[in-house]
Design a protein around this motif. Structure first.
Motif, PDB file in Angstrom:
ATOM      1  N   THR A  88     101.722 -21.653  42.021  1.00  0.00           N
ATOM      2  CA  THR A  88     100.776 -22.696  41.600  1.00  0.00           C
ATOM      3  C   THR A  88     101.311 -23.382  40.352  1.00  0.00           C
ATOM      4  N   SER A 136     104.664 -20.439  38.506  1.00  0.00           N
ATOM      5  CA  SER A 136     105.070 -21.830  38.731  1.00  0.00           C
ATOM      6  C   SER A 136     106.585 -21.959  38.711  1.00  0.00           C
ATOM      7  N   GLY A 138     107.925 -24.854  38.200  1.00  0.00           N
ATOM      8  CA  GLY A 138     108.253 -25.947  37.283  1.00  0.00           C
ATOM      9  C   GLY A 138     107.078 -26.884  37.124  1.00  0.00           C
ATOM     10  N   PHE A 140     105.805 -29.559  38.135  1.00  0.00           N
ATOM     11  CA  PHE A 140     105.673 -30.564  39.186  1.00  0.00           C
ATOM     12  C   PHE A 140     104.689 -30.004  40.221  1.00  0.00           C
ATOM     13  N   VAL A 141     104.218 -30.864  41.108  1.00  0.00           N
ATOM     14  CA  VAL A 141     103.221 -30.417  42.089  1.00  0.00           C
ATOM     15  C   VAL A 141     103.756 -30.643  43.506  1.00  0.00           C
ATOM     16  N   GLY A 144     102.083 -27.829  48.827  1.00  0.00           N
ATOM     17  CA  GLY A 144     101.590 -26.470  49.089  1.00  0.00           C
ATOM     18  C   GLY A 144     102.569 -25.460  48.539  1.00  0.00           C
ATOM     19  N   GLY A 145     102.240 -24.196  48.693  1.00  0.00           N
ATOM     20  CA  GLY A 145     103.074 -23.149  48.112  1.00  0.00           C
ATOM     21  C   GLY A 145     104.261 -22.714  48.948  1.00  0.00           C
TER      22      GLY A 145
HETATM   23  N1  LIG Z   1     104.972 -25.889  40.775  1.00  0.00           N
HETATM   24  C1  LIG Z   1     104.577 -25.093  41.810  1.00  0.00           C
HETATM   25  S1  LIG Z   1     105.117 -23.535  41.956  1.00  0.00           S
HETATM   26  C2  LIG Z   1     103.673 -25.601  42.821  1.00  0.00           C
HETATM   27  C3  LIG Z   1     103.021 -24.884  43.812  1.00  0.00           C
HETATM   28  C4  LIG Z   1     102.262 -25.809  44.496  1.00  0.00           C
HETATM   29  N2  LIG Z   1     102.474 -27.000  43.920  1.00  0.00           N
HETATM   30  O1  LIG Z   1     103.346 -26.892  42.892  1.00  0.00           O
END
Ligand SMILES: NC(=S)c1ccno1
Length: 247
Positions: A88, A136, A138, A140-141, A144-145
């Motif tokens: 996450t 995490s 990093g 950034f998003v 999904g995982g």
């Molecule tokens: N940065 C991470 S690990 C992540 C997971 C889901 N979205 O970003």
């Protein structure tokens, strides 16, 4: 090592059948099981998400399917209990040191969130019966995982004894525990000795192992200073000798 991965997109993990990790699975070094979360739903639409309490955009993954899949995959009272890893953006940074720590675990369970994430009560409840790491990769998003879990499984799996052909390969890695802990690996070269008028650094052809080790550390310090000065700031000053300080 046993790995359980829970996801709504099992096909994402087909890459775990190839290369080093695929061989590790075939030779029994790695026991990877991928579970489709939707198999723990009970409605016609196999619903895994709902709108967020308090309003806001997107959807949140429902706690019920997660509770049931974790009860199945890691039954309460399992001894040893697995370590649950949840990728996450709001987690602790995933580092080489954490990869090494996870590689020492007998059993990991990875939970792949989607949408805006998993109802927070799932992690809270899991903590009552297993260690949980929200991690995490990093700032950034992702959508999904799953991709994050692929990265972590590779980073952890390659550290397992027998997975890499040469166990020494990991000791010289960037960030490897020991002399490289806060350093980036320097440049690497192979044959031919001259390519498009670009020679391999003479020292690497010298056979002088002391000079080669010195050159490699100098190049690691230079690359680290250039690309990750924050790592040098964190270094234990006692780990730098007089020569290092002049690089
Ligand atoms: N940065 C991470 S690990 C992540 C997971 C889901 N979205 O970003």
């Amino acid at each position: 090592m046993k790995l359980d991965i829970v996801t709504i997109f099992p096909d994402y993990f087909a890459p775990l059948d190839v290369s080093l990790l695929g061989k590790a699975r075939r030779t029994g070094l790695l026991d990877v099981r991928v579970h489709d979360l939707r198999e723990w739903t009970h409605d016609r639409h196999r619903t895994v998400d709902d709108t967020p309490y308090g309003g806001g955009p997107g959807m949140v993954m429902k706690p019920e399917p997660w509770g049931e899949v974790l009860d199945t995959v890691a039954p309460p009272g399992s001894d040893p209990a697995p370590r649950l890893v949840v990728p996450t953006p709001s987690g602790r940074p995933f580092t080489q040191a954490m990869a090494a720590e996870l590689a020492a675990e007998p059993w990991l369970v990875f939970a792949c969130g989607r949408y805006e994430g998993i109802d927070s009560r799932v992690v809270d409840e899991a903590r009552t019966r297993m260690r949980v790491d929200e991690v995490s990769l990093g700032d950034f998003v992702l959508a999904g995982g799953e991709v994050a879990v692929l990265v972590m499984v590779e980073a952890v799996g390659r550290l397992l004894p027998g997975v890499l052909g040469n166990a020494d390969s990991v000791t010289d890695d960037s960030f490897a525990p020991g002399p490289m802990e806060s350093l980036l690996e320097g440049p690497v070269y192979t044959k031919p000795p001259l390519w498009r008028d670009r020679p391999v650094p003479e020292v690497l052809l010298s056979g002088n192992h002391g000079a080669i080790a010195r050159w490699r550390r100098d190049e690691a310090l230079r690359r680290t200073a250039r690309n990750r000065p924050d790592l040098l700031v964190r270094m234990d000053p006692g780990s730098l000798d007089e020569h290092d300080r002049r690089v």
